[in-house]
Design a protein around this motif. Structure first.
Motif, PDB file in Angstrom:
ATOM      1  N   ILE A  38       0.833  -1.199   0.000  1.00 12.76           N
ATOM      2  CA  ILE A  38       0.000   0.000   0.000  1.00 12.76           C
ATOM      3  C   ILE A  38       0.869   1.251   0.000  1.00 12.76           C
ATOM      4  N   SER A  86       0.637   3.917  -2.816  1.00 14.00           N
ATOM      5  CA  SER A  86       0.210   5.258  -2.387  1.00 14.00           C
ATOM      6  C   SER A  86       1.197   6.318  -2.853  1.00 14.00           C
ATOM      7  N   LEU A 105      -3.143   4.439  -5.009  1.00 14.47           N
ATOM      8  CA  LEU A 105      -4.047   4.238  -3.882  1.00 14.47           C
ATOM      9  C   LEU A 105      -4.115   5.493  -3.030  1.00 14.47           C
ATOM     10  N   GLU A 106      -5.215   5.605  -2.313  1.00 12.91           N
ATOM     11  CA  GLU A 106      -5.397   6.692  -1.356  1.00 12.91           C
ATOM     12  C   GLU A 106      -5.687   6.071   0.010  1.00 12.91           C
ATOM     13  N   ARG A 107      -5.142   6.691   1.054  1.00 13.99           N
ATOM     14  CA  ARG A 107      -5.449   6.272   2.419  1.00 13.99           C
ATOM     15  C   ARG A 107      -6.177   7.424   3.104  1.00 13.99           C
ATOM     16  N   VAL A 130      -8.196   2.104   2.787  1.00  9.91           N
ATOM     17  CA  VAL A 130      -7.419   2.153   1.548  1.00  9.91           C
ATOM     18  C   VAL A 130      -8.380   2.016   0.377  1.00  9.91           C
TER      19      VAL A 130
END
Length: 160
Positions: free
Chosen positions: A85, A89, A94-96, A108
């Motif tokens: 991740i 990211s 990806l976004e958290r 996530v």
């Protein structure tokens, strides 16, 4: 020169040996075809690997989730998922974000800008599986998946 594949005694069940031969020819073709699915242009610069594909598939098909949920589904340690991740990211794939229900947890998700390309990349495989599995009953589909899992376990046992 090729070496013959050793086959265990059939115990009178010639059908199993014939099926094993058929699968020994089929599996490399399936893997080869899967490897030839082109990465969409929008994702090529990210050097995505097969380990990323499973994670992305879960997020695409099941929606945003926590690191621990992803780790459980991928059957790997949460630290392994955290590393994946983190890598995705940093690349903006990806976004958290904070979990609205528990601000200590992080959710996530696939970044909106990359979701169409990831969806297009995974769609042909998902459609092929749906076509292949649709005629089967729920019990037959379960048997198919269980058979593949048993094969995977058998291959792993042979390596150990």
């Amino acid at each position: 020169m090729s070496m013959p594949v050793p086959m265990p005694p059939s115990g009178g069940d010639e059908g199993v040996d014939a099926t094993v031969r058929e699968l020994l020819l089929l599996m490399p073709r399936l893997v080869g075809r899967a490897k030839r699915i082109p990465v969409p242009e929008a994702l090529r610069s990210f050097s995505l690997a097969p380990r990323h594909l499973s994670l992305l598939a879960y997020l695409l098909l099941d929606g945003p989730m926590t690191v621990n949920e992803l780790a459980a589904r991928l059957e790997v340690a949460p630290t392994t998922v955290s590393l994946l991740i983190g890598d995705l990211s940093r690349k903006g794939i990806l976004e958290r974000r904070e979990d609205d229900r528990d601000r200590r947890r992080r959710i996530v998700a696939i970044a909106d800008v990359h979701e169409p390309a990831i969806s297009a990349w995974l769609a042909p495989g998902a459609a092929a599986w749906r076509t292949a599995l649709a005629p089967l009953t729920a019990d037959q589909r379960r048997l198919f998946v269980d058979t593949l899992l048993a094969y995977e376990a058998g291959v792993d046992a042979e390596r150990d």
